[in-house]
Design an enzyme around this catalytic site. Structure first.
Site, PDB file in Angstrom:
ATOM      1  N   VAL A 150     -40.253   0.900  37.104  1.00  0.00           N
ATOM      2  CA  VAL A 150     -40.011  -0.035  36.037  1.00  0.00           C
ATOM      3  C   VAL A 150     -40.313   0.604  34.675  1.00  0.00           C
ATOM      4  O   VAL A 150     -41.033   1.599  34.613  1.00  0.00           O
ATOM      5  CB  VAL A 150     -40.928  -1.275  36.198  1.00  0.00           C
ATOM      6  CG1 VAL A 150     -40.460  -2.167  37.323  1.00  0.00           C
ATOM      7  CG2 VAL A 150     -42.405  -0.903  36.349  1.00  0.00           C
ATOM      8  N   CYS A 152     -36.190  -1.543  27.114  1.00  0.00           N
ATOM      9  CA  CYS A 152     -37.205  -1.113  26.140  1.00  0.00           C
ATOM     10  C   CYS A 152     -37.905  -2.345  25.574  1.00  0.00           C
ATOM     11  O   CYS A 152     -37.248  -3.229  25.045  1.00  0.00           O
ATOM     12  CB  CYS A 152     -36.582  -0.303  25.012  1.00  0.00           C
ATOM     13  SG  CYS A 152     -37.819   0.107  23.765  1.00  0.00           S
TER      14      CYS A 152
HETATM   15  O1  RRO Z   1     -39.380   4.207  22.307  1.00  0.00           O
HETATM   16  C1  RRO Z   1     -40.124   3.322  22.772  1.00  0.00           C
HETATM   17  O2  RRO Z   1     -40.936   2.695  22.048  1.00  0.00           O
HETATM   18  C2  RRO Z   1     -40.079   2.945  24.199  1.00  0.00           C
HETATM   19  C3  RRO Z   1     -38.916   2.823  24.943  1.00  0.00           C
HETATM   20 BR1  RRO Z   1     -37.242   3.255  24.242  1.00  0.00          BR
HETATM   21  C4  RRO Z   1     -38.975   2.353  26.282  1.00  0.00           C
HETATM   22  O3  RRO Z   1     -37.975   2.209  26.998  1.00  0.00           O
HETATM   23  N1  RRO Z   1     -40.196   2.051  26.785  1.00  0.00           N
HETATM   24  C5  RRO Z   1     -41.310   2.177  26.069  1.00  0.00           C
HETATM   25  O4  RRO Z   1     -42.400   1.875  26.567  1.00  0.00           O
HETATM   26  N2  RRO Z   1     -41.258   2.643  24.771  1.00  0.00           N
END
Ligand code: RRO
Length: 316
Positions: A193, A131
């Protein structure tokens, strides 16, 4: 063309899944699309404690892409076990469900896996090690650090017999060795990805357009990055790969399959049209029929890297 395949010991009726963070826990989309028509879904990442998420706006347009900083908003392990899993058990029995798991420390990942394991009603896990909006305490995402990734995956593998997938980040010099580290640590599959770190600045105010500042880039602009990542991971590993990034049509999904992915996930495109995944699955079958391909496996990994050295006379 036959779209179904056996992967991780179970049947996927087609290769198209909804990506983590774009379909909640399934229930949220039940009135908008036919969940039974999908290959499966990956839930919003579950953390140990509930998370309220980041300040609005959480999504903005960024050219031919979308930038998000949702900040892992989710009900937390306890409520997922009490409220979400029972619904999923009852309503998603025909499709495959992966639970996405996120944490700040290896121990948090392990505690979540232990907690979910005791409830059941799903196929396996997708460990979100990538993330861009909620990095582990004092460091970079686990997916950028092969030693840290290995520790999380080995510990989680000891706690479950279910398939364990890991989701990697695009912003690395070469994803091949990281995919290799994931396989050696015991991962059963790799999702490639996650979103690419990005920033959009509103020049009138001089501030970031996202409430949280920077975010993760997704959508068509990410597709070539994702397809390349799958291709590099395929060269370094032999476990099933799941391609995600910029898929909105069958032609996009087929690139991922040719690069070596067994499954694809749809994320951003679902926001524009919730029925994208169904349409992509149907159109992959139509493509296969047109091309005389009997089964999906005959398409997977058919891309061969070409080496086209420039003749010395032309290089001068
Ligand atoms: O929740 C998010 O802001 C988020 C997550 Br967990 C992720 O793995 N990828 C993303 O683009 N946003």
């Amino acid at each position: 063309m036959r779209l179904s395949q056996t992967l991780f010991g179970v049947d996927f009726q087609n290769p198209v899944l909804l990506a983590a963070g774009t379909c909640g826990f399934g229930e949220e989309l039940q009135d908008t699309l036919d969940l039974d028509a999908l290959g499966g879904i990956v839930t919003k990442s579950v953390t140990l404690e509930p998370r309220a998420g980041n300040p609005a706006p959480r999504l903005v347009e960024a050219g031919n892409a979308m930038l998000n900083s949702v900040g892992l908003a989710n009900p937390g392990l306890e409520r997922v076990c009490a409220e979400k899993l029972p619904w999923m058990k009852e309503h998603l029995s025909r499709i495959q469900v992966l639970l996405s798991v996120a944490g700040h420390t290896p121990e948090e990942y392990w505690r979540i896996v232990e907690g979910l394991e005791s409830v059941g009603g799903f196929l396996g896990y997708e460990l979100n090690l990538s993330c861009p909006n909620d990095t582990r305490l004092g460091g970079v995402p686990f997916a950028l650090d092969p030693d840290a990734l290995t520790r999380v995956v080995q510990g989680a593998q000891d706690l479950t017999d279910r398939p364990l997938l890991v989701k990697l980040a695009p912003n690395v010099p070469d994803i091949g060795p990281i995919a290799e580290a994931a396989e050696e640590a015991g991962a059963n599959g790799i999702t490639l990805v996650n979103t690419m770190p990005g920033l959009v600045i509103d020049i009138a105010s001089g501030s970031a357009t996202l409430g949280a500042g920077s975010g993760g880039l997704s959508g068509p602009a990410l597709r070539a990055v994702g397809v390349h990542a799958v291709h590099r991971a395929r060269a370094h590993t032999s476990i099933p790969l799941v391609g995600v990034g910029g898929v909105s049509a069958a032609e996009d999904a087929i690139q991922y399959l040719m690069a070596g992915a067994s499954l694809v996930q749809i994320g951003t495109a679902t926001f524009a049209d919730p029925r994208t995944a169904q349409r992509v699955a149907r159109d992959i079958a139509r493509y296969g029929e047109k091309m005389g391909i009997e089964k999906i496996e005959d398409l997977i990994g058919t891309y061969q890297a070409e080496h086209r050295p420039v003749p010395v006379s032309e290089a001068r």
